[in-house]
Design a protein around this motif. Structure first.
Motif, mmCIF file in Angstrom:
data_model
loop_
_atom_site.group_PDB
_atom_site.id
_atom_site.type_symbol
_atom_site.label_atom_id
_atom_site.label_comp_id
_atom_site.label_asym_id
_atom_site.label_seq_id
_atom_site.Cartn_x
_atom_site.Cartn_y
_atom_site.Cartn_z
ATOM 1 N N ASP A 100 46.666 -2.023 -6.198
ATOM 2 C CA ASP A 100 46.383 -3.449 -5.583
ATOM 3 C C ASP A 100 45.552 -3.042 -4.212
ATOM 4 N N SER A 160 41.750 -4.893 -3.747
ATOM 5 C CA SER A 160 41.352 -6.029 -2.797
ATOM 6 C C SER A 160 40.031 -5.638 -2.270
ATOM 7 N N ASN A 188 53.197 -10.910 -1.981
ATOM 8 C CA ASN A 188 51.984 -11.179 -1.241
ATOM 9 C C ASN A 188 52.022 -11.039 0.133
ATOM 10 N N GLN A 189 51.156 -10.337 0.761
ATOM 11 C CA GLN A 189 51.270 -10.106 2.508
ATOM 12 C C GLN A 189 50.068 -10.407 3.057
ATOM 13 N N ARG A 190 50.259 -11.254 4.112
ATOM 14 C CA ARG A 190 49.056 -11.585 4.986
ATOM 15 C C ARG A 190 48.573 -10.500 5.989
ATOM 16 N N VAL A 198 45.035 -12.111 2.274
ATOM 17 C CA VAL A 198 46.267 -12.058 1.740
ATOM 18 C C VAL A 198 46.040 -10.964 0.770
ATOM 19 N N GLN A 220 48.095 -8.440 -2.292
ATOM 20 C CA GLN A 220 48.877 -8.434 -2.989
ATOM 21 C C GLN A 220 49.355 -6.939 -3.611
ATOM 22 N N THR A 221 50.576 -6.914 -3.197
ATOM 23 C CA THR A 221 51.219 -5.312 -3.548
ATOM 24 C C THR A 221 52.297 -5.476 -4.383
#
Length: 384
Positions: free
Chosen positions: A101, A105, A184-186, A191, A193-194
């Protein structure tokens, strides 16, 4: 259980080796284990593939850089099934970080899409390695051996499901059976996605409410196994026999691994092996050497008669053609070489001494060619 060896260890070099040193090490080992030079030798074939794989990575600067950073995970997405870590599920930064992931990104993923670890995928069983000790004659003639070893087998009571008889595993509602939770992490980059291992099912994607009493819910059990193997004539120490499908059971219906049997051959009190040839020492008397005689010589096939010619010298070697070790896969036999040792008699009585003195006095320099040649050279040396 077998694990993938470090590529630098496979080629016998250190991490600072130059391109020339890597190439030189590869050529030496590739020649040693090439299948054409080792026909029918399964262990050589395995090592040749291992050497080629190591060179493929270390000879490429990009692959080598990734390997130095991430190890085998950088070259094999399925390496987690072989005892290492999976590039996308068990990263060196922690079990809950999905490197697929993260790289996806930044760079759009590998191979045009994001790979995801599947906890329910079928995985081939790992290989099992054992050592079997055999005698010199068993190695030369071939034999059958019953061997006992431990291996992991599919639990017969639950057929590998891990659930108690009459029950079935249920799909984990928390991860919907995937074994992974997507988060989902900001971040400052946007953002991201992990995925993390589902804590509810431990990554299996299944919930076993009533575990099997035999395997405790694992689906596999460790058992002692006895099988009979055929050891071919001509095998030697450090060679490997491969028994397909007799390793540890696979997961989720996959095939079992193999059994690798390392052969260790015991030393023999009389014979010594050199490749496919057999060597031995045979003592003879002074009279037998001087006059010639028929002597009995031991071989791996039993005793044979051999005529020692008149005037045999200490250390002379004679050959018995075809009396050596059978070559693997029926390509003939080696030879036996016999080294003669003339034993000087001890503890002579008076009559024996007298007879020997009379015998010696009856001899002339013509009877001792080496002695005469030696004194001729010595005489010339002093005269010059």
């Amino acid at each position: 259980m077998s694990e993938k060896r470090d590529y630098y260890e496979v080629l016998g070099i250190d991490k600072n080796a130059s391109e020339d040193e890597i190439k030189k090490a590869y050529r030496k080992l590739a020649k040693k284990y090439h299948p054409d030079l080792n026909p029918g030798d399964k262990s050589a074939e395995i090592k040749f593939k291992e050497v080629s794989e190591a060179y493929d990575v270390l000879s490429d600067k990009t692959k080598k850089a990734r390997y130095d950073q991430f190890g085998h995970a950088s070259t094999d997405p399925n390496y987690g099934a072989s005892g290492g870590y999976n590039y996308y599920s068990e990263s060196p930064f922690g079990p809950d970080i999905d490197l697929g992931d993260i790289f996806g990104s930044f760079f759009g993923g590998f191979g045009g899409g994001r790979s995801r670890y599947n906890s329910n995928a079928s995985r081939r069983g790992t290989d099992v390695e054992i050592t079997v000790n055999i005698s010199f004659i068993e190695a030369a003639k071939g034999c059958k051996k019953k061997i006992n070893y431990e291996k992991i087998e599919t639990c017969q009571k639950c057929s590998g499901t891990g659930a108690k008889e009459g029950t079935h595993p249920k799909k984990c509602n928390n991860c919907n059976g995937s074994g992974q939770i997507v988060i989902n992490q900001r971040t400052p980059f946007g953002v991201m996605q992990t995925s993390r291992t589902c804590t509810n099912c431990g990554g299996s994607g299944k919930i076993i409410e009533s575990p099997c009493n035999s395997c405790g819910g694992n689906g596999r059990v460790r058992k002692n196994k006895e099988i009979e193997i055929n050891i071919p004539a001509g095998i030697d120490s450090k060679q490997i026999l491969n028994v397909s499908g007799q390793g540890n059971a696979g997961k989720n219906g996959a095939e079992s691994g193999d059994l690798h049997i390392y052969i260790n051959v015991a030393a023999h009190p009389v014979f010594e092996r050199k490749d496919y040839d057999v060597w031995c020492d045979v003592p003879i008397t002074f009279s037998q050497a001087a006059l010639g005689a028929d002597i009995v010589v031991p071989t791996i096939d039993g005793k044979v008669e051999y005529h020692v010619h008149e005037g045999t010298q200490n250390g002379d070697v004679f050959r018995l053609k075809g009396k050596g070790i059978p070559k693997l896969h029926g390509r003939g036999c080696g030879d036996q070489f016999v080294k003669v040792h003339i034993e000087v008699p001890k503890n002579l009585n008076s009559s024996q001494r007298k007879a020997l003195a009379e015998f010696e006095n009856a001899l002339t320099e013509k009877n001792y060619q080496k002695r005469r040649s030696f004194f001729d050279r010595l005489r010339n040396l002093f005269e010059n």
